[in-house]
Enzyme design. Structure first.
Site, PDB file in Angstrom:
ATOM      1  CB  CYS A  46      -0.930  -0.004   1.210  1.00  0.00           C
ATOM      2  SG  CYS A  46      -1.974   1.459   1.301  1.00  0.00           S
TER       3      CYS A  46
ATOM      4  CB  CYS B  63      -0.588   2.536   4.030  1.00  0.00           C
ATOM      5  SG  CYS B  63      -2.025   1.777   3.315  1.00  0.00           S
ATOM      6  CG  ASP B  64       3.101   1.246   4.576  1.00  0.00           C
ATOM      7  OD1 ASP B  64       2.669   1.779   5.619  1.00  0.00           O
ATOM      8  OD2 ASP B  64       2.844   0.081   4.260  1.00  0.00           O
TER       9      ASP B  64
END
Ligand code: NAP
Length: 308
Positions: free
Chosen positions: A134, A137-138
């Site tokens: 992701c 997200c990261d």
């Protein structure tokens, strides 16, 4: 046999938000948490894009807060995974862990989707410390660093373009001499100077040490030669797999297994069965969109039950 008014399958943001709304509507929801308690949020580190947490919040803490909030307003959260169901008539019959069967007047399917992984050495070892599925997200943790995105679909292109905005260099590792992605997405990739596509490249191993990932070993499919591309992050974008199998005999799904809902609605083809979150979301797949769709599903379930 126990009879449940609103049975919710899945314990990610969609399931817990549905539980909060259904409980506050006095529908006594019961959540069966499923195999991956808390869902995909528990596989990320800090969540910085869920509104309300200016400093960010640990993904596991966020989803645990949702669980506690759902319990506080009266939802029951149970361990157990739905292993089969009969949705041919109401009340629906839902079997948990292959052993207990309950009846449900309405069902909210919020079982999420699981990122596909490759099964190459190093991949699981460095999950969370260099391997991610992701970018949204990261990606932030790899600012000004070099990263690799594996895959040549629309998701891979989206992730690569997103990462190109913050990373020094993004390698796209594509296993064929062409991408599966739409022309529009490929054009976006081509417009970024800091994305380099490595064609005909098979990912072989994620390499690293105690500090995390430091490279991805790839094999040139044409020459058979292997080499290591030095990167500190490896983003997998080889597809997601919606967790809809148990319901697919009854509920309409698309060719990729996503549950099909009525346009702009959580209603499935079966009256009283609703879908929320990544199991029906082809496009956004964010915690906040999952939570919002859980809310919609609970509101519709309440309306459905009121109308009975
Ligand atoms: P996808 O279209 O299935 O693409 C997966 C990619 O991963 C393909 O390039 C595939 O290569 C590659 N791949 C699969 N297994 C691999 C392996 N073992 N090793 C190396 N590469 C591997 O998945 P997706 O990109 O997640 O998209 C899913 C659906 O959502 C698609 O219908 C897509 O159009 C849609 N989507 C749309 C948008 C948008 O419209 N903006 C954004 C995201 C997703 P091969 O091509 O060689 O099989």
């Amino acid at each position: 046999m126990e009879r449940i008014r609103v049975l919710i399958a899945g314990s990610g943001p969609a399931g817990y938000t549905a539980a909060i709304y259904a409980a506050r509507a006095n529908q006594a929801p019961v959540v069966y948490a499923g195999m991956e308690l808390g869902g995909q949020l528990t596989t990320t580190t800090v969540v910085e894009n869920f509104p309300g947490f200016p400093e960010g919040i640990d993904g596991t803490v966020l989803v645990d807060n949702m669980r506690r909030q759902a319990e506080r307003v009266g939802a029951q959260i149970r361990t157990g995974t739905i292993t089969s169901c009969d949705l041919s008539s109401r009340p629906f019959k839902v079997t948990i862990d292959g052993s207990v069967t309950v009846e449900a007047d309405s069902l909210i399917i919020a079982t999420g989707a699981s990122a596909k992984y490759l099964g190459i050495p190093g991949e699981q070892e460095f999950r969370g410390s260099g391997v991610s599925a992701c970018a949204t997200c990261d990606g932030f943790f790899y600012r000004k660093q070099d990263v690799a995105v594996i895959g040549g679909g629309d998701t891979a292109c989206e992730e690569a373009v997103y990462l190109a905005g913050m990373c020094r260099k993004v390698y796209m590792i594509v296993r064929r001499d062409q991408m599966r992605a739409s022309k529009a997405m490929q054009d976006k990739v081509a417009s970024k100077d800091n994305i380099e596509v490595l064609w005909n490249s098979l990912p072989k191993e994620v390499e690293g040490d105690l500090k995390g990932v430091n490279g991805i070993k790839i094999e040139d499919k044409l020459s058979g030669e292997t080499r290591t591309v030095p990167v500190s992050g490896v983003f997998l974008a080889v597809g997601h797999h919606p967790n809809s199998e148990v319901f697919a005999p009854w509920v309409k799904t698309d060719k990729d297994g996503y549950i099909v809902t009525e346009p702009d609605s959580p209603k499935t083809n079966i009256a009283g069965v609703f879908a929320a979150g990544d199991v029906m979301d082809v496009h956004y797949k964010q915690a906040i969109t999952a939570a919002a769709s859980g809310c919609r599903a609970a509101i519709e379930a309440d309306r459905f039950l009121q109308g009975q």
